[in-house]
Enzyme design. Sequence first.
Site, PDB file in Angstrom:
ATOM      1  N   SER A 206      68.091  48.177  66.910  1.00 44.23           N
ATOM      2  CA  SER A 206      68.933  47.547  65.896  1.00 44.23           C
ATOM      3  C   SER A 206      69.421  46.185  66.343  1.00 44.23           C
ATOM      4  CB  SER A 206      70.135  48.447  65.608  1.00 44.23           C
ATOM      5  OG  SER A 206      71.093  47.784  64.809  1.00 44.23           O
TER       6      SER A 206
ATOM      7  N   TYR B  13      77.438  53.093  67.292  1.00 44.21           N
ATOM      8  CA  TYR B  13      76.050  53.016  66.840  1.00 44.21           C
ATOM      9  C   TYR B  13      75.296  51.935  67.603  1.00 44.21           C
ATOM     10  CZ  TYR B  13      72.062  51.644  64.002  1.00 44.21           C
ATOM     11  OH  TYR B  13      70.794  51.291  63.595  1.00 44.21           O
TER      12      TYR B  13
ATOM     13  N   LYS C 131      71.892  56.240  50.773  1.00 41.50           N
ATOM     14  CA  LYS C 131      72.757  55.758  51.848  1.00 41.50           C
ATOM     15  C   LYS C 131      74.172  55.428  51.399  1.00 41.50           C
ATOM     16  CE  LYS C 131      71.026  53.169  55.057  1.00 41.50           C
ATOM     17  NZ  LYS C 131      70.382  52.080  55.818  1.00 41.50           N
TER      18      LYS C 131
ATOM     19  N   PHE D 231      82.468  38.775  49.778  1.00 38.27           N
ATOM     20  CA  PHE D 231      83.659  38.509  50.573  1.00 38.27           C
ATOM     21  C   PHE D 231      84.018  37.029  50.516  1.00 38.27           C
ATOM     22  CE2 PHE D 231      82.591  42.231  53.603  1.00 38.27           C
ATOM     23  CZ  PHE D 231      83.238  43.122  52.764  1.00 38.27           C
TER      24      PHE D 231
END
Length: 319
Positions: free
Chosen positions: A120, A143, A180, A203
Amino acid sequence: MHKPESIIVTGGAGFIGANLVAALNAAGERNIIVVDDLTDGHKIRNLADLQIADYLDKDDFAELVERRALPPPRVLFHQGACSTTTEWNGRYVMEVNYRYSKRLLHWCLEQARPFIYASSASVYGAGAVFAEDPAHEHPLNPYAYSKWQFDQYLRQLGPTASQVVGLRYFNVYGPREQHKGAMASVFWHFRKQILDSGEARLFAGCDGYGDGEQRRDFVYVGDVVDLNLWFWRHPQVSGIFNAGTGRSQTFREAAEAVIAALGRGSIRYIPFPEHLKGAYQSYTQADLGRLRAAGCTQEFLDVAAGAQRYLQALARQGD
């Protein structure tokens, strides 16, 4: 009794795994074992149109691997993980993402079979350089740490007799991610928001970025799948590689791409969440130097082309 020489895809009912199985089917492969955890039964939808030889629960699969009771695979695509970046039970995350991965890795090494796994881009944390080097890696949550520590474990092993490839996925989006929920891509959320209210919510500015100007390396899932298959077809190449476009684009561009693909919608800015301050990647851009040096010349879709392809796929599915 399982047929010998199966292709094994862990996380095969998940987002990237299911797309990988679909691509293998398109290439004529049917002798595929999907490994997953279907506690969330919504993922069944990702398997319903796929052709596989067998399905195994992830715990049953781990037990068979421990007992060495399975024939060696042609290749193991290890896509399964706890991918929730907001999961703070570090013990659980390390068990599922780190220890489990080590067991599968050593099984493949014993059998001299290719092991291609999902790492990742979260391992880079809030840094500004996204090159595969520990100097640029600083995970910010369990994670990311679990993925980074497995990469570190692989580095400590040194050269291996059989192929081992880690792909550091950047911001992947595309079909088969509907299960998800909150962890689905911004493309999925923008589309849903526009269909529900006519507005995509972005945002406001933070960390020196203007409204909607936070930037990510958004990569279409089909390109990520093609990258997995490219490495499988080049067994002489091992290592840890970025899996992104090498192009940083803004969230505003992503929203505009969805609006263009839908033919309607506008943008509304909302305050940046307090709980994400200091734990949010406001900028990512894959350094593709190592990938290109390995001989991979694959090109990647930009957000305009990727969003168009994604929304067309959703329209065909009637979503």
